[in-house]
Design an enzyme around this catalytic site. Structure first.
Site, mmCIF file in Angstrom:
data_model
loop_
_atom_site.group_PDB
_atom_site.id
_atom_site.type_symbol
_atom_site.label_atom_id
_atom_site.label_comp_id
_atom_site.label_asym_id
_atom_site.label_seq_id
_atom_site.Cartn_x
_atom_site.Cartn_y
_atom_site.Cartn_z
ATOM 1 N N ASP A 130 -5.463 -22.510 40.669
ATOM 2 C CA ASP A 130 -6.090 -23.464 39.762
ATOM 3 C C ASP A 130 -5.062 -24.379 39.106
ATOM 4 O O ASP A 130 -3.921 -23.976 38.862
ATOM 5 C CB ASP A 130 -6.860 -22.692 38.685
ATOM 6 C CG ASP A 130 -7.914 -23.543 37.998
ATOM 7 O OD1 ASP A 130 -8.224 -24.643 38.502
ATOM 8 O OD2 ASP A 130 -8.422 -23.109 36.953
ATOM 9 N N HIS A 189 -2.830 -31.459 44.876
ATOM 10 C CA HIS A 189 -3.270 -30.587 45.964
ATOM 11 C C HIS A 189 -2.182 -30.435 47.031
ATOM 12 O O HIS A 189 -1.983 -29.344 47.575
ATOM 13 C CB HIS A 189 -4.557 -31.130 46.587
ATOM 14 C CG HIS A 189 -5.735 -31.097 45.664
ATOM 15 N ND1 HIS A 189 -6.080 -29.959 44.963
ATOM 16 C CD2 HIS A 189 -6.649 -32.051 45.331
ATOM 17 C CE1 HIS A 189 -7.163 -30.220 44.235
ATOM 18 N NE2 HIS A 189 -7.518 -31.467 44.439
ATOM 19 N N GLU A 196 -18.729 -24.563 45.508
ATOM 20 C CA GLU A 196 -19.031 -25.574 44.488
ATOM 21 C C GLU A 196 -18.123 -26.809 44.593
ATOM 22 O O GLU A 196 -18.428 -27.856 44.034
ATOM 23 C CB GLU A 196 -18.899 -24.965 43.087
ATOM 24 C CG GLU A 196 -19.976 -23.970 42.711
ATOM 25 C CD GLU A 196 -19.768 -22.601 43.332
ATOM 26 O OE1 GLU A 196 -18.607 -22.262 43.654
ATOM 27 O OE2 GLU A 196 -20.760 -21.871 43.516
ATOM 28 N N LEU A 212 2.135 -9.113 56.778
ATOM 29 C CA LEU A 212 1.361 -9.587 55.629
ATOM 30 C C LEU A 212 -0.009 -10.006 56.129
ATOM 31 O O LEU A 212 -0.117 -10.710 57.133
ATOM 32 C CB LEU A 212 2.067 -10.776 54.956
ATOM 33 C CG LEU A 212 1.341 -11.433 53.771
ATOM 34 C CD1 LEU A 212 1.213 -10.454 52.607
ATOM 35 C CD2 LEU A 212 2.090 -12.700 53.311
ATOM 36 N N ARG A 229 -5.035 -15.673 37.998
ATOM 37 C CA ARG A 229 -5.591 -17.026 37.914
ATOM 38 C C ARG A 229 -4.642 -17.893 37.113
ATOM 39 O O ARG A 229 -4.246 -17.557 35.993
ATOM 40 C CB ARG A 229 -6.976 -17.043 37.256
ATOM 41 C CG ARG A 229 -7.528 -18.478 37.186
ATOM 42 C CD ARG A 229 -9.004 -18.567 36.939
ATOM 43 N NE ARG A 229 -9.454 -19.948 37.114
ATOM 44 C CZ ARG A 229 -10.711 -20.322 37.286
ATOM 45 N NH1 ARG A 229 -11.665 -19.407 37.318
ATOM 46 N NH2 ARG A 229 -11.025 -21.591 37.447
#
Length: 235
Positions: A12, A29, A59, A123, A180
């Site tokens: 975020d 981004h 969303e 991983l 987050r």
């Protein structure tokens, strides 16, 4: 330091980070995507075995057309680059979410990447694309219902393990730690079934600035938790 087996991250703050620097959201981004590559390297170095990241939610389609188109372009580039990242880290990549909503070329890139990396074990990297936990549960329960109608499943056989086997994360252990970034204090429809007993860590640091030092801070805080009983360990 006890390193979590599985870390989930909500990536975020890319857009806000870019805006604070007087740059378009797309710049954030791009920088966030580049940081994800670095964090994958850090996760492997620290010994984390599973990493799941929330990259694009169901969303997110509601964002501006310009931003969504920019993200699709970024996904195309990243999925191609991820072939080299997967090989370098011996990293198995799996995309969770409903990829049928994406253009066919993106779907093909996802399938190619998953097939290319399927035998890597150092991983396990899950990327949530067009993902929403409620949508995941609905899709999974529809498959379960069809199997029940077809006689493949008896109602009395349905338990937590069976429900988990119908989710996108089937075969993947639940997250031990969820991080987050950028100060938000909610789950945003992310891995709701899987995170029943996950420890949460929230930081004000935006994703493009989240680095190995910040990751270690999160893991150290995780180590202060008492996983048997909940809460913070007594001194």
């Amino acid at each position: 330091m006890n390193v979590p087996n599985h870390i989930a991250i909500i990536l975020d703050g890319n857009g806000r980070w870019a805006k604070a620097k007087g740059m378009p959201r797309s710049y954030g981004h791009v920088k966030g995507c580049a940081n994800l590559e670095t964090i994958c390297d850090d996760m492997k170095e620290l010994g984390v075995k599973y990493l799941t990241v929330y990259a694009f939610s169901t969303e997110n389609w509601k964002r501006s057309r310009e931003e969504v188109e920019g993200l699709m372009k970024l996904f195309r580039s990243y999925l191609k680059k991820c072939l080299k990242i997967a090989e370098r880290n011996q990293m198995r990549v799996k995309v969770i979410g409903d990829i049928s909503a994406f253009d066919e070329d993106i779907q093909r890139k996802v399938i190619e990447l998953e097939e290319f990396s399927k035998d890597f074990t150092e991983l396990h990297f899950q990327i949530a694309l067009n993902y929403g936990a409620r949508d995941e549960i609905v899709r999974g329960m529809r498959r379960l219902a069809r199997d029940a109608v077809d006689g493949k499943v008896k109602p009395e056989e349905i338990d937590e393990a069976m429900i988990g086997s119908y989710l996108d994360t089937a075969g993947i252990p639940d997250p031990d730690l969820m991080i987050r970034t950028s100060g938000e204090l909610r789950l945003s429809n992310y891995l709701l079934w899987q995170m029943a007993y996950t420890e949460f860590y929230f930081t004000d640091v935006a994703w493009p600035d989240f680095n190995k030092a910040e990751l270690i801070k999160a893991i150290e805080k995780y180590n202060e938790r008492d996983r048997r009983y909940g809460g913070t360990k007594e001194e």
